[in-house]
Design an enzyme around this catalytic site. Structure first.
Site, PDB file in Angstrom:
ATOM      1  N   GLY A  12      40.109  39.155  69.549  1.00 52.69           N
ATOM      2  CA  GLY A  12      41.493  38.690  69.474  1.00 52.69           C
ATOM      3  C   GLY A  12      41.829  37.517  70.376  1.00 52.69           C
ATOM      4  N   ARG A  65      37.944  50.211  47.769  1.00 52.50           N
ATOM      5  CA  ARG A  65      39.365  50.432  47.405  1.00 52.50           C
ATOM      6  C   ARG A  65      40.246  49.409  48.101  1.00 52.50           C
ATOM      7  NH1 ARG A  65      38.774  55.765  50.019  1.00 52.50           N
ATOM      8  NH2 ARG A  65      40.975  56.238  49.760  1.00 52.50           N
ATOM      9  N   ILE A  97      37.961  40.757  53.545  1.00 54.94           N
ATOM     10  CA  ILE A  97      38.513  39.799  52.592  1.00 54.94           C
ATOM     11  C   ILE A  97      39.826  40.376  52.088  1.00 54.94           C
ATOM     12  CG2 ILE A  97      38.166  38.793  50.297  1.00 54.94           C
ATOM     13  CD1 ILE A  97      35.193  38.632  50.976  1.00 54.94           C
ATOM     14  N   ASN A 112      44.362  31.319  57.922  1.00 54.90           N
ATOM     15  CA  ASN A 112      43.095  31.791  58.462  1.00 54.90           C
ATOM     16  C   ASN A 112      42.504  30.667  59.313  1.00 54.90           C
ATOM     17  OD1 ASN A 112      40.788  33.503  58.776  1.00 54.90           O
ATOM     18  ND2 ASN A 112      39.701  32.221  57.287  1.00 54.90           N
ATOM     19  N   HIS A 114      38.757  29.159  60.421  1.00 53.79           N
ATOM     20  CA  HIS A 114      37.333  29.246  60.096  1.00 53.79           C
ATOM     21  C   HIS A 114      36.560  28.336  61.051  1.00 53.79           C
ATOM     22  CE1 HIS A 114      33.811  29.963  57.689  1.00 53.79           C
ATOM     23  NE2 HIS A 114      33.548  28.672  57.747  1.00 53.79           N
ATOM     24  N   VAL A 149      36.996  32.405  48.878  1.00 58.31           N
ATOM     25  CA  VAL A 149      36.564  32.650  50.261  1.00 58.31           C
ATOM     26  C   VAL A 149      36.547  31.312  51.003  1.00 58.31           C
ATOM     27  CG1 VAL A 149      34.668  33.453  51.729  1.00 58.31           C
ATOM     28  CG2 VAL A 149      35.207  34.668  49.617  1.00 58.31           C
ATOM     29  N   ASP A 150      37.465  31.156  51.958  1.00 60.81           N
ATOM     30  CA  ASP A 150      37.566  29.939  52.780  1.00 60.81           C
ATOM     31  C   ASP A 150      37.823  28.685  51.935  1.00 60.81           C
ATOM     32  OD1 ASP A 150      37.015  31.491  55.068  1.00 60.81           O
ATOM     33  OD2 ASP A 150      34.864  31.303  54.753  1.00 60.81           O
ATOM     34  N   GLU A 179      39.566  26.052  68.487  1.00 61.41           N
ATOM     35  CA  GLU A 179      40.351  27.023  67.703  1.00 61.41           C
ATOM     36  C   GLU A 179      41.632  27.373  68.457  1.00 61.41           C
ATOM     37  OE1 GLU A 179      38.180  30.461  66.256  1.00 61.41           O
ATOM     38  OE2 GLU A 179      36.326  29.332  66.142  1.00 61.41           O
TER      39      GLU A 179
HETATM   40  C1  GRF Z   1      36.625  33.049  65.487  1.00 67.08           C
HETATM   41  O1  GRF Z   1      35.440  32.352  65.669  1.00 67.08           O
HETATM   42  C2  GRF Z   1      37.254  32.641  64.186  1.00 67.08           C
HETATM   43  O2  GRF Z   1      36.987  31.324  63.834  1.00 67.08           O
HETATM   44  C3  GRF Z   1      36.585  33.576  63.206  1.00 67.08           C
HETATM   45  O3  GRF Z   1      36.431  34.788  63.899  1.00 67.08           O
HETATM   46  C4  GRF Z   1      36.397  34.545  65.291  1.00 67.08           C
HETATM   47  C5  GRF Z   1      37.479  35.372  65.893  1.00 67.08           C
HETATM   48  O4  GRF Z   1      37.471  35.349  67.293  1.00 67.08           O
HETATM   49  N1  GRF Z   1      37.381  33.667  61.997  1.00 67.08           N
HETATM   50  P1  GRF Z   1      38.678  36.017  68.090  1.00 67.08           P
HETATM   51  O5  GRF Z   1      38.742  37.486  67.667  1.00 67.08           O
HETATM   52  O6  GRF Z   1      39.923  35.277  67.765  1.00 67.08           O
HETATM   53  O7  GRF Z   1      38.307  35.895  69.542  1.00 67.08           O
END
Ligand code: GRF
Length: 213
Positions: A12, A65, A97, A112, A114, A149-150, A179
């Site tokens: 998280g 499910r 997903i 999301n 990625h 997907v993405d 990120e």
């Molecule tokens: C991140 O690398 C994100 O890009 C991917 O999952 C990871 C999550 O990391 N989708 P965190 O749980 O936010 O630390």
């Protein structure tokens, strides 16, 4: 005010970055709930410490499910006021997903992150894919979630250089720092009403909107 629901499965750290940004910068969106599909997700503690309500909806046994599981997610989100109209749902390391029902309910309201520059390296282990491919540049992408997907419309991206001695781990660390910068900013842009999706492309209005980092 819009309401924010965040779905996690583990650490998280993106969730934490978003919540800190929203609280410190007084971004006009209310963090309404953090939902995890794993009871032991470390991010749950972080959310609780930050005063955000949490829910655990275990996904074990729901493998085939998906629809049933997604209905439980929708129920929990709506209970906390995160609706298809005024809600924003952030997937932040949520390792499932999401199905068509949830996507339809929150059309262009699910984000999301990625860890690659989409459309390169979709799916799992994006950082490892970039290393194995020999990419010189990679990064991260915040995008809206659609049925693929993405594949949904791209909102923000940030690039990092891949060094010749980088491993999947070292690259992941570099990308994660980015990120934590772009995901909170994407949430802020939406909270401030600066984002529109038009014919599958994202339009951002306002000052500084075109900068990627
Ligand atoms: C991140 O690398 C994100 O890009 C991917 O999952 C990871 C999550 O990391 N989708 P965190 O749980 O936010 O630390």
């Amino acid at each position: 005010m819009q309401r924010l629901g965040i779905l996690i499965s583990g650490r998280g750290s993106n969730m934490g970055a978003i919540l800190r940004h929203v609280q410190r910068r007084r971004v006009p969106i209310r963090p309404a709930v953090v939902i995890s599909n794993h009871a032991e997700a470390a991010g749950l503690r972080t959310a609780q410490k930050m005063g955000v309500p949490t829910r655990v909806i275990p996904s074990r046994g729901f493998g085939g499910r998906r629809q049933e599981y997604d209905r439980m997610l929708i129920g929990a989100l709506e209970e906390h006021g995160v609706t298809g109209r005024s809600g924003l749902v952030c997937l932040a390391g949520f390792m499932r997903i999401v199905g068509p029902e949830l996507i339809k309910r929150y059309r262009n309201r699910i984000l999301n992150i990625h860890p690659a520059l989409l459309p390169a390296f979709p799916g799992l282990d994006a950082q490892g894919q970039a290393i194995r491919y020999g990419a010189r540049v990679s990064g991260c992408t915040v995008h809206f979630v659609d049925e693929g997907v993405d594949t949904g419309p791209v909102l923000l991206q940030s690039a990092v250089m891949v060094a010749s001695d980088d491993t999947a781990e070292s690259l992941s660390k570099k990308i994660l720092r980015r990120e934590h910068a772009i995901y909170p900013r994407a949430v802020e842009l939406i909270a401030r009403g600066q984002v529109r999706v038009l014919r599958g492309r994202v339009l951002i209005s306002g000052r500084g909107s075109q900068k990627s980092r």
